[in-house]
Design an enzyme around this catalytic site. Structure first.
Site, PDB file in Angstrom:
ATOM      1  N   SER A 236     -59.416 -19.956 -22.777  1.00  0.00           N
ATOM      2  CA  SER A 236     -58.649 -21.194 -22.639  1.00  0.00           C
ATOM      3  C   SER A 236     -58.648 -21.963 -23.951  1.00  0.00           C
ATOM      4  O   SER A 236     -59.671 -22.060 -24.643  1.00  0.00           O
ATOM      5  CB  SER A 236     -59.207 -22.049 -21.496  1.00  0.00           C
ATOM      6  OG  SER A 236     -60.578 -22.304 -21.665  1.00  0.00           O
TER       7      SER A 236
ATOM      8  N   ALA B  11     -54.854 -27.805 -24.458  1.00  0.00           N
ATOM      9  CA  ALA B  11     -53.423 -28.099 -24.445  1.00  0.00           C
ATOM     10  C   ALA B  11     -52.594 -27.001 -25.104  1.00  0.00           C
ATOM     11  O   ALA B  11     -51.369 -26.938 -24.921  1.00  0.00           O
ATOM     12  CB  ALA B  11     -53.158 -29.432 -25.145  1.00  0.00           C
TER      13      ALA B  11
ATOM     14  N   GLY C 296     -52.794 -23.861 -24.403  1.00  0.00           N
ATOM     15  CA  GLY C 296     -52.610 -22.732 -23.513  1.00  0.00           C
ATOM     16  C   GLY C 296     -53.818 -21.830 -23.428  1.00  0.00           C
ATOM     17  O   GLY C 296     -54.962 -22.290 -23.383  1.00  0.00           O
TER      18      GLY C 296
ATOM     19  N   GLY D 294     -59.344 -25.888 -16.212  1.00  0.00           N
ATOM     20  CA  GLY D 294     -59.819 -24.529 -16.450  1.00  0.00           C
ATOM     21  C   GLY D 294     -60.075 -23.777 -15.155  1.00  0.00           C
ATOM     22  O   GLY D 294     -59.844 -22.561 -15.060  1.00  0.00           O
ATOM     23  N   ASP D 295     -60.531 -24.495 -14.132  1.00  0.00           N
ATOM     24  CA  ASP D 295     -60.766 -23.871 -12.831  1.00  0.00           C
ATOM     25  C   ASP D 295     -59.438 -23.502 -12.165  1.00  0.00           C
ATOM     26  O   ASP D 295     -59.334 -22.476 -11.489  1.00  0.00           O
ATOM     27  CB  ASP D 295     -61.561 -24.813 -11.935  1.00  0.00           C
ATOM     28  CG  ASP D 295     -62.844 -25.285 -12.602  1.00  0.00           C
ATOM     29  OD1 ASP D 295     -63.493 -24.467 -13.283  1.00  0.00           O
ATOM     30  OD2 ASP D 295     -63.183 -26.481 -12.472  1.00  0.00           O
TER      31      ASP D 295
END
Length: 318
Positions: A227, A230, A232, A258-259
């Site tokens: 990750s 912002a 992507g 992230g989850d």
């Protein structure tokens, strides 16, 4: 990465209540006025369970919860039809306080200590997970490790669950991630900082990140998702390597993004989608979540609208 049994289990060892305080002009050492407050159940595995719930697969939450502040978690499980197999321990699950000053954009984090987990509780958790492998084919091990739990816990659980034929995804950091990677789970999702720390080298450019993700995949991890906030995420597996860039969206809270990425990618992969489709859907799901506070998934219509707006770039071999 195909699960042979329908259910998904998320394991949260260090659940949390996320308390957000809106405080314009917040100043340390002064009297501050809070204009709004929200409290939502959290912890990475709890969030993933909430994002997966309502999909095509039954979802179970396992791990540990404190007896003293369990009500918010139990309400979430009822509302989202999540099977509750969490073990209750004396005391309170940790509280993470975020003081948000929208006038300056600053966010101040105050994280309280959580539960101390005794050895017998870990043994009980292992027995619970063994029983759940009877009708659950995918296990998500995510979040920090609380006091009293060895850093090897995710590696131990990965080996135990994979020996029973389960697909295992891991999202953690530091020493728990280092040990877990050695056990070769099917899917890991570090961020850039966590990946650099894991591999022991700075990742200063997109090329550095791409090479690091490939190195981790080559070590025996079926899918690696890195990750980038912002910017992507990067996705690497046996069927390719992609960078996905989300469209601009309204941001109410980044907590749990992230989850949401993990949940979106996992749901697509378990349905047999290729890597590009997984990347698109995971990125769209995470982008859609940003407009919501707490573990509230975006609507299917919102995800569908965002999928087409995700910009996809294949990664070269450099």
């Amino acid at each position: 990465m195909r699960a042979t049994k329908p259910g998904v289990v998320t394991v949260t060892l260090n659940a949390a209540i996320d308390q957000t305080l809106e405080c314009p002009g917040f100043t340390a050492g002064a009297v501050n006025r809070v204009v709004a407050e929200t409290r939502t159940p959290g912890g990475k595995g709890i969030n993933v369970a909430a994002f997966l719930a309502g999909g095509s697969r039954p979802v179970t939450a396992a791990g540990f919860l404190g007896e003293d502040n369990v009500a918010l978690f139990e309400a979430l499980f009822r509302d989202r039809d999540i099977q509750d197999r969490c073990l209750r321990l004396p005391g309170s699950s940790r509280v993470n306080i975020k003081v948000v000053d929208r006038t300056s954009g600053a966010v101040t984090d105050l994280n309280l200590p959580g539960l101390r987990v005794p050895e017998e509780a870990l043994e009980a958790l292992g027995a619970t997970l063994d029983a759940l492998t009877e009708d659950h084919g995918c296990f998500v091990l995510s979040g920090s490790v609380p006091a009293g739990v060895p850093a090897t816990i995710y590696a131990t659980l990965t080996e135990r669950l994979r020996a029973k034929g389960a697909v295992v995804a891991v999202d953690t950091s530091g020493e728990p991630l280092r040990h877990a990677v050695a056990a070769q789970p099917d899917f890991v999702k570090p961020n850039v900082h966590e990946l650099g720390e894991l591999l022991g080298r700075p990742l200063k450019t997109p090329g550095d990140v791409g090479r690091a993700a490939r190195d981790l995949h080559a070590s025996g991890i079926g899918m690696v998702v890195v990750s980038l906030g912002a910017e992507g995420a990067l996705f690497v597996s046996h069927d390719g390597a992609w960078r996905a860039l989300p469209p601009p969206v309204e941001v109410a809270s980044t907590v749990g993004a992230g989850d949401a990425l993990v949940a979106g990618v996992l749901a697509a992969r378990l349905d047999g989608s290729d890597l590009e489709t997984c990347a698109r859907r995971g990125t769209a799901f995470a982008a859609g979540k940003l407009a919501r506070v707490g573990p509230v998934p975006p609507t299917p219509e919102r995800v569908a609208a965002l999928v087409g707006a995700v910009r996809m770039h294949p990664l070269g071999n450099a």
